[in-house]
Design a protein around this motif. Structure first.
Motif, mmCIF file in Angstrom:
data_model
loop_
_atom_site.group_PDB
_atom_site.id
_atom_site.type_symbol
_atom_site.label_atom_id
_atom_site.label_comp_id
_atom_site.label_asym_id
_atom_site.label_seq_id
_atom_site.Cartn_x
_atom_site.Cartn_y
_atom_site.Cartn_z
ATOM 1 N N GLY A 1 0.760 -1.728 -0.076
ATOM 2 C CA GLY A 1 -0.250 -0.065 0.110
ATOM 3 C C GLY A 1 0.810 1.348 -0.286
ATOM 4 O O GLY A 1 2.269 0.723 0.161
ATOM 5 N N ASP A 2 0.357 2.508 -0.063
ATOM 6 C CA ASP A 2 0.853 3.454 -0.195
ATOM 7 C C ASP A 2 1.088 4.131 0.826
ATOM 8 O O ASP A 2 1.986 4.800 0.805
ATOM 9 N N ASP A 3 0.579 3.654 2.314
ATOM 10 C CA ASP A 3 0.916 4.239 3.346
ATOM 11 C C ASP A 3 2.152 3.242 3.850
ATOM 12 O O ASP A 3 1.866 2.933 5.031
ATOM 13 N N GLY A 4 3.007 1.999 3.124
ATOM 14 C CA GLY A 4 3.598 1.656 3.603
ATOM 15 C C GLY A 4 3.760 -0.113 4.373
ATOM 16 O O GLY A 4 4.482 -0.326 4.444
ATOM 17 N N VAL A 5 2.287 -0.545 4.082
ATOM 18 C CA VAL A 5 2.121 -2.008 4.735
ATOM 19 C C VAL A 5 1.880 -3.507 3.664
ATOM 20 O O VAL A 5 1.614 -2.557 2.892
ATOM 21 N N ARG A 6 2.597 -3.875 4.586
ATOM 22 C CA ARG A 6 1.846 -5.301 3.358
ATOM 23 C C ARG A 6 0.660 -5.783 2.575
ATOM 24 O O ARG A 6 0.312 -6.310 4.528
ATOM 25 N N TYR A 7 0.167 -5.888 1.728
ATOM 26 C CA TYR A 7 -1.996 -6.648 2.696
ATOM 27 C C TYR A 7 -1.772 -7.843 1.849
ATOM 28 O O TYR A 7 -1.173 -8.047 0.973
ATOM 29 N N TYR A 8 -2.070 -8.869 2.379
ATOM 30 C CA TYR A 8 -2.012 -10.735 1.636
ATOM 31 C C TYR A 8 -3.256 -10.971 2.172
ATOM 32 O O TYR A 8 -4.166 -10.226 3.445
ATOM 33 N N GLY A 9 -4.084 -11.168 0.815
ATOM 34 C CA GLY A 9 -5.285 -11.968 0.908
ATOM 35 C C GLY A 9 -4.974 -13.243 0.098
ATOM 36 O O GLY A 9 -4.163 -13.609 -0.719
ATOM 37 N N SER A 10 -5.421 -14.441 1.020
ATOM 38 C CA SER A 10 -5.296 -16.164 -0.235
ATOM 39 C C SER A 10 -6.448 -17.014 -0.020
ATOM 40 O O SER A 10 -8.301 -16.336 0.344
ATOM 41 N N HIS A 11 -6.287 -17.709 -0.963
ATOM 42 C CA HIS A 11 -7.568 -19.103 -0.558
ATOM 43 C C HIS A 11 -8.670 -18.710 -1.330
ATOM 44 O O HIS A 11 -9.688 -19.096 -1.582
ATOM 45 N N LEU A 12 -7.489 -17.830 -2.464
ATOM 46 C CA LEU A 12 -8.729 -17.093 -3.361
ATOM 47 C C LEU A 12 -9.056 -18.205 -4.911
ATOM 48 O O LEU A 12 -8.176 -19.326 -4.883
ATOM 49 N N ASN A 13 -10.375 -18.361 -5.165
ATOM 50 C CA ASN A 13 -11.103 -19.200 -5.794
ATOM 51 C C ASN A 13 -10.174 -19.005 -7.833
ATOM 52 O O ASN A 13 -10.234 -19.577 -8.035
ATOM 53 N N THR A 14 -10.218 -17.448 -8.009
ATOM 54 C CA THR A 14 -9.487 -16.417 -9.226
ATOM 55 C C THR A 14 -8.731 -15.339 -8.792
ATOM 56 O O THR A 14 -9.383 -14.646 -7.926
ATOM 57 N N VAL A 15 -8.410 -15.027 -10.086
ATOM 58 C CA VAL A 15 -6.977 -13.667 -9.513
ATOM 59 C C VAL A 15 -7.742 -12.800 -10.700
ATOM 60 O O VAL A 15 -7.611 -13.458 -12.011
ATOM 61 N N ALA A 16 -8.273 -11.316 -10.492
ATOM 62 C CA ALA A 16 -8.642 -10.841 -11.525
ATOM 63 C C ALA A 16 -7.947 -10.933 -12.685
ATOM 64 O O ALA A 16 -6.297 -10.439 -12.180
ATOM 65 N N SER A 17 -8.218 -11.035 -13.856
ATOM 66 C CA SER A 17 -7.327 -10.329 -14.949
ATOM 67 C C SER A 17 -6.322 -9.178 -14.671
ATOM 68 O O SER A 17 -7.140 -7.869 -14.862
ATOM 69 N N GLY A 18 -5.232 -9.198 -15.268
ATOM 70 C CA GLY A 18 -4.786 -7.767 -14.921
ATOM 71 C C GLY A 18 -3.855 -7.419 -13.565
ATOM 72 O O GLY A 18 -3.486 -6.777 -13.740
ATOM 73 N N ILE A 19 -4.383 -8.844 -13.071
ATOM 74 C CA ILE A 19 -3.800 -8.435 -11.574
ATOM 75 C C ILE A 19 -2.036 -9.006 -11.791
ATOM 76 O O ILE A 19 -2.109 -10.373 -11.134
ATOM 77 N N ASN A 20 -1.290 -8.207 -11.033
ATOM 78 C CA ASN A 20 0.207 -8.799 -12.143
ATOM 79 C C ASN A 20 0.998 -7.902 -10.874
ATOM 80 O O ASN A 20 0.386 -6.839 -10.743
ATOM 81 N N ALA A 21 2.077 -8.609 -10.748
ATOM 82 C CA ALA A 21 3.266 -7.748 -9.837
ATOM 83 C C ALA A 21 4.047 -6.846 -10.847
ATOM 84 O O ALA A 21 4.005 -6.493 -11.621
ATOM 85 N N GLY A 22 3.742 -5.444 -10.212
ATOM 86 C CA GLY A 22 3.995 -4.010 -10.711
ATOM 87 C C GLY A 22 3.020 -3.549 -10.963
ATOM 88 O O GLY A 22 3.178 -2.391 -11.076
ATOM 89 N N VAL A 23 2.236 -3.897 -11.061
ATOM 90 C CA VAL A 23 0.592 -3.380 -11.578
ATOM 91 C C VAL A 23 -0.226 -2.925 -9.929
ATOM 92 O O VAL A 23 0.600 -2.767 -9.006
ATOM 93 N N ARG A 24 -0.451 -1.007 -10.594
ATOM 94 C CA ARG A 24 -1.093 -0.360 -9.473
ATOM 95 C C ARG A 24 -2.536 -0.407 -10.273
ATOM 96 O O ARG A 24 -2.860 -0.800 -10.809
ATOM 97 N N VAL A 25 -2.722 -0.271 -8.458
ATOM 98 C CA VAL A 25 -4.515 -0.868 -7.927
ATOM 99 C C VAL A 25 -5.072 0.797 -7.327
ATOM 100 O O VAL A 25 -4.460 1.282 -6.645
#
Length: 274
Positions: A174-198
């Protein structure tokens, strides 16, 4: 026989004195008796008991913040334990201190659905399991850059326990300097890749039950310092209790965990192994 010369009525002189005495006594006693009766009635209607003393409240003792406790648990039904690591019978300590104050960053609750719940504690380490139907949208909690993406579920019960427990997952710096993690996903959205800004609220994937999820639909959610950025799964899975921040974000308050994450890193650094 003696007669009363004044009244013309007969009777003994002593009797006449007694009758006059009785009449005088009645005239004197009548107002006294009335006064006593009023006093008695007033006493009977009045509540002469002392009013109860108002309750006295002592201010609660505030728990000193620690590196592994971040906020008071909220009362919720106890869910099935389904953490990203192997389930444990004994949960980690409950968060007890208040979250940080609101900052300049905006935050969103990580699962976008009305049918959602989460438990304030987690087995083994600070984290939270957010229970929602499989397929519910998982979103970025704040603006930032994607650090890691796993689109393949490599977890095996017979394999090493830890590195792949999250199954399909996404981590965000995050722009706040914190790492956030979400797992056990069914799918990862298209276009979500390392380095992409959200942006905050942008969809990252959907709730699932991949990895070591005990076949229960939920999102494992962790908050941690950036540390190694990638690969340090024992930190990435959760270092700071998320529950007090989830409580805030769910009600529209933009409360930042950045101060708690800095406190953790100041006290414990970045452990090199689990």
């Amino acid at each position: 026989m003696f007669r009363d010369g004044n009244s013309g009525t007969g009777g003994h002189p002593v009797d006449r004195v007694r009758r006059r005495g009785h009449r005088t006594a009645r005239r004197w006693l009548a107002p006294v008796g009335a006064a006593l009766l009023v006093t008695a009635l007033a006493a009977g209607c009045a509540d002469v008991r002392r009013p109860p003393e108002a309750p006295r409240f002592e201010p609660p003792e505030l728990a000193a913040p620690t590196a592994t406790t971040d906020g008071p648990p909220t009362a919720r039904p106890t869910p099935t334990p389904t953490g990203s690591a192997s389930p444990s019978r004994s949960p980690s300590r409950k968060p007890t201190s208040s979250p940080a104050t609101t900052g300049t960053h905006r935050y969103a609750f990580p699962v976008r659905t009305g049918n959602v719940d989460y438990h304030p504690t987690h087995s083994g380490y600070p984290g939270t399991d957010i229970f929602a139907n499989c397929g519910s949208p998982v979103v970025a909690v704040t603006a930032g850059k994607i650090l890691e993406v796993s689109r393949v579920d490599n977890y095996s019960k017979s394999g090493p326990q830890g590195p792949n427990n999250g199954g399909k997952s996404v981590s965000l710096l995050g722009d706040d300097g914190v790492r956030y993690y979400g797992s056990h996903l069914n799918t990862v959205a298209s276009g979500i890749n390392a380095g992409v800004r959200v942006q905050a609220g942008q969809q990252l994937g959907t709730v699932g039950r991949t990895g070591n999820a005990n076949n229960v639909c939920h999102l494992h959610f962790g908050i941690s310092p950036v540390c190694g950025r990638t690969g340090d799964w024992w930190i990435r899975r959760g270092a700071v209790w998320p529950a007090p921040f989830l409580d805030a974000w769910r009600t529209g308050r933009h409360t930042s965990p950045a101060a708690k994450v800095r406190e953790y890193q100041r006290d414990k650094g970045c452990p090199s192994k689990p």
